[in-house]
Design a protein around this motif. Structure first.
Motif, PDB file in Angstrom:
ATOM      1  N   PHE A  54     -12.783 -66.451 -19.061  1.00  0.00           N
ATOM      2  CA  PHE A  54     -12.079 -67.049 -20.005  1.00  0.00           C
ATOM      3  C   PHE A  54     -10.961 -67.805 -18.694  1.00  0.00           C
ATOM      4  O   PHE A  54     -10.337 -69.052 -19.957  1.00  0.00           O
ATOM      5  N   LEU A 156     -10.807 -60.335 -26.157  1.00  0.00           N
ATOM      6  CA  LEU A 156     -10.962 -60.722 -25.652  1.00  0.00           C
ATOM      7  C   LEU A 156     -11.245 -61.922 -27.055  1.00  0.00           C
ATOM      8  O   LEU A 156     -11.048 -62.981 -27.206  1.00  0.00           O
ATOM      9  N   LEU A 157     -12.632 -62.212 -27.091  1.00  0.00           N
ATOM     10  CA  LEU A 157     -13.458 -62.973 -27.315  1.00  0.00           C
ATOM     11  C   LEU A 157     -13.270 -63.034 -29.020  1.00  0.00           C
ATOM     12  O   LEU A 157     -13.335 -63.779 -30.334  1.00  0.00           O
ATOM     13  N   ASN A 159     -10.150 -61.773 -30.709  1.00  0.00           N
ATOM     14  CA  ASN A 159      -9.152 -62.086 -30.402  1.00  0.00           C
ATOM     15  C   ASN A 159      -8.804 -63.513 -29.882  1.00  0.00           C
ATOM     16  O   ASN A 159      -7.385 -63.543 -30.230  1.00  0.00           O
ATOM     17  N   ARG A 160      -9.605 -63.941 -29.575  1.00  0.00           N
ATOM     18  CA  ARG A 160      -8.800 -65.219 -28.988  1.00  0.00           C
ATOM     19  C   ARG A 160      -8.227 -66.091 -29.337  1.00  0.00           C
ATOM     20  O   ARG A 160      -7.679 -66.965 -28.618  1.00  0.00           O
ATOM     21  N   LYS A 161      -8.352 -66.319 -30.565  1.00  0.00           N
ATOM     22  CA  LYS A 161      -7.429 -66.904 -31.390  1.00  0.00           C
ATOM     23  C   LYS A 161      -5.596 -66.451 -31.274  1.00  0.00           C
ATOM     24  O   LYS A 161      -4.546 -67.583 -31.336  1.00  0.00           O
ATOM     25  N   PHE A 164      -5.281 -66.835 -26.580  1.00  0.00           N
ATOM     26  CA  PHE A 164      -5.934 -68.378 -25.806  1.00  0.00           C
ATOM     27  C   PHE A 164      -5.246 -69.685 -27.040  1.00  0.00           C
ATOM     28  O   PHE A 164      -5.109 -70.881 -25.984  1.00  0.00           O
ATOM     29  N   LYS A 167     -10.245 -70.998 -30.500  1.00  0.00           N
ATOM     30  CA  LYS A 167     -11.268 -70.358 -31.226  1.00  0.00           C
ATOM     31  C   LYS A 167     -12.342 -70.612 -30.570  1.00  0.00           C
ATOM     32  O   LYS A 167     -13.334 -69.775 -30.988  1.00  0.00           O
TER      33      LYS A 167
END
Length: 168
Positions: A54, A156-157, A159-161, A164, A167
């Motif tokens: 990431f 993490l993937l 909820n990445r939006k 981070f 998307k």
């Protein structure tokens, strides 16, 4: 001037991320200290070895976190140095494999499986044959880096939006 401001913000963001990763690594290692050190160990903090997927900030963050956790945890100098180098190697190579989440934890598992048993045997005088120590460390690393790391990656993937702000 605007380019410099954006560039400075990006550098500050990376430094902050690296420091946060280091701090989380230290806290997880110390909270789970009874299973974080020794010939048979499952270092929960090793789940963070997925983070080079990431951000590049994970490379110095994991290295600093391991160094500090080993120092605070009372490790001998050889463990502080070589254990941290094993984590650094794993983080750098994990970053190079970042396009495939299933491969990212493998370098950390391998580098720790090769280096840590030697440290345990020679620096601590652990009276267990090195190949058996390697098996013990490999199992702990597979649990920490791979199993817990993939669980962390999934969170993490998904909820990445939110985490981070994107998307991709």
């Amino acid at each position: 001037m605007r380019g410099n401001t954006t560039e400075s913000f990006s550098q500050i963001q990376l430094i902050t991320q690296g420091a946060a990763i280091a701090a989380i690594y230290v806290v997880l290692t110390l909270v789970f200290a009874p299973i974080s050190y020794g010939a048979v160990q499952v270092r929960v903090a090793e789940a963070l070895t997925i983070l080079p997927m990431f951000t590049t900030a994970a490379i110095p963050g994991l290295f600093a976190g391991c160094l500090l956790a080993n120092f605070i945890g009372g490790a001998v100098i050889w463990d502080i140095i070589f254990g941290s180098i094993a984590t650094l190697i794993g983080a750098i190579l994990g970053w190079k494999l970042r396009r495939n989440r299933w491969l990212v934890p493998i370098p950390a598992i391998v580098s720790n499986t090769v280096i840590v048993p030697l440290v345990l045997f020679y620096a601590y005088g652990v009276n267990i044959p090195i190949p058996l120590l390697a098996v013990y460390i490999a199992v702990g690393e597979i649990i920490g880096c791979y199993v817990l790391g993939q669980l962390l990656a999934e969170v993490l993937l998904r909820n990445r939006k939110y985490i981070f702000g994107r998307k991709d």
